[in-house]
Design a protein around this motif. Structure first.
Motif, PDB file in Angstrom:
ATOM      1  N   ARG A 114      -1.140  10.150  10.021  1.00  0.00           N
ATOM      2  CA  ARG A 114      -0.374  10.559   8.845  1.00  0.00           C
ATOM      3  C   ARG A 114      -1.094  11.664   8.090  1.00  0.00           C
ATOM      4  O   ARG A 114      -2.290  11.610   7.890  1.00  0.00           O
ATOM      5  CB  ARG A 114      -0.144   9.372   7.915  1.00  0.00           C
ATOM      6  N   ARG A 137      -0.977  14.099   4.503  1.00  0.00           N
ATOM      7  CA  ARG A 137      -0.454  14.269   3.140  1.00  0.00           C
ATOM      8  C   ARG A 137      -0.906  15.651   2.694  1.00  0.00           C
ATOM      9  O   ARG A 137      -2.026  16.064   2.980  1.00  0.00           O
ATOM     10  CB  ARG A 137      -1.036  13.211   2.200  1.00  0.00           C
ATOM     11  N   SER A 148       0.837  -1.202   0.000  1.00  0.00           N
ATOM     12  CA  SER A 148       0.000   0.000   0.000  1.00  0.00           C
ATOM     13  C   SER A 148       0.874   1.255   0.000  1.00  0.00           C
ATOM     14  O   SER A 148       2.071   1.203   0.300  1.00  0.00           O
ATOM     15  CB  SER A 148      -0.907   0.014   1.229  1.00  0.00           C
ATOM     16  N   SER A 149       0.265   2.388  -0.313  1.00  0.00           N
ATOM     17  CA  SER A 149       1.033   3.633  -0.293  1.00  0.00           C
ATOM     18  C   SER A 149       1.495   3.956   1.122  1.00  0.00           C
ATOM     19  O   SER A 149       2.572   4.523   1.313  1.00  0.00           O
ATOM     20  CB  SER A 149       0.218   4.786  -0.876  1.00  0.00           C
ATOM     21  N   ASP A 150       0.709   3.574   2.146  1.00  0.00           N
ATOM     22  CA  ASP A 150       1.133   3.783   3.532  1.00  0.00           C
ATOM     23  C   ASP A 150       2.377   2.962   3.855  1.00  0.00           C
ATOM     24  O   ASP A 150       3.292   3.453   4.516  1.00  0.00           O
ATOM     25  CB  ASP A 150       0.014   3.436   4.519  1.00  0.00           C
ATOM     26  N   GLN A 151       2.425   1.722   3.386  1.00  0.00           N
ATOM     27  CA  GLN A 151       3.602   0.880   3.628  1.00  0.00           C
ATOM     28  C   GLN A 151       4.829   1.454   2.914  1.00  0.00           C
ATOM     29  O   GLN A 151       5.932   1.445   3.463  1.00  0.00           O
ATOM     30  CB  GLN A 151       3.337  -0.548   3.165  1.00  0.00           C
ATOM     31  N   ASP A 192       6.023   4.348   4.950  1.00  0.00           N
ATOM     32  CA  ASP A 192       6.716   3.871   6.147  1.00  0.00           C
ATOM     33  C   ASP A 192       8.164   3.517   5.821  1.00  0.00           C
ATOM     34  O   ASP A 192       9.083   3.849   6.570  1.00  0.00           O
ATOM     35  CB  ASP A 192       6.011   2.649   6.745  1.00  0.00           C
TER      36      ASP A 192
END
Length: 63
Positions: free
Chosen positions: A48, A50, A2-5, A8
């Protein structure tokens, strides 16, 4: 992944000196690598953020 991973991983492997540091607020600055594509990002998990660059905030204000 995912974009979150992906973010990270970017945060984990980007030192403060090599981070973008575009300012969102005095408490949040971009932790993505210098020269990244796309939006700025800071924080982890549900906290988070953005954001697009704000024209009234010069990049590297926290340098």
């Amino acid at each position: 992944m995912s974009s979150d991973q992906k973010l990270d991983l970017e945060f984990a492997y980007t030192t403060y000196q090599d981070s973008c540091r575009d300012l969102y607020s005095p408490y949040y600055y971009c932790r993505r690598p210098l020269g990244h594509d796309g939006v700025h990002a800071a924080g982890f998990g549900t906290g988070r953020l953005r954001w697009e660059h704000q024209p009234n905030h010069a990049p590297h204000m926290l340098s």
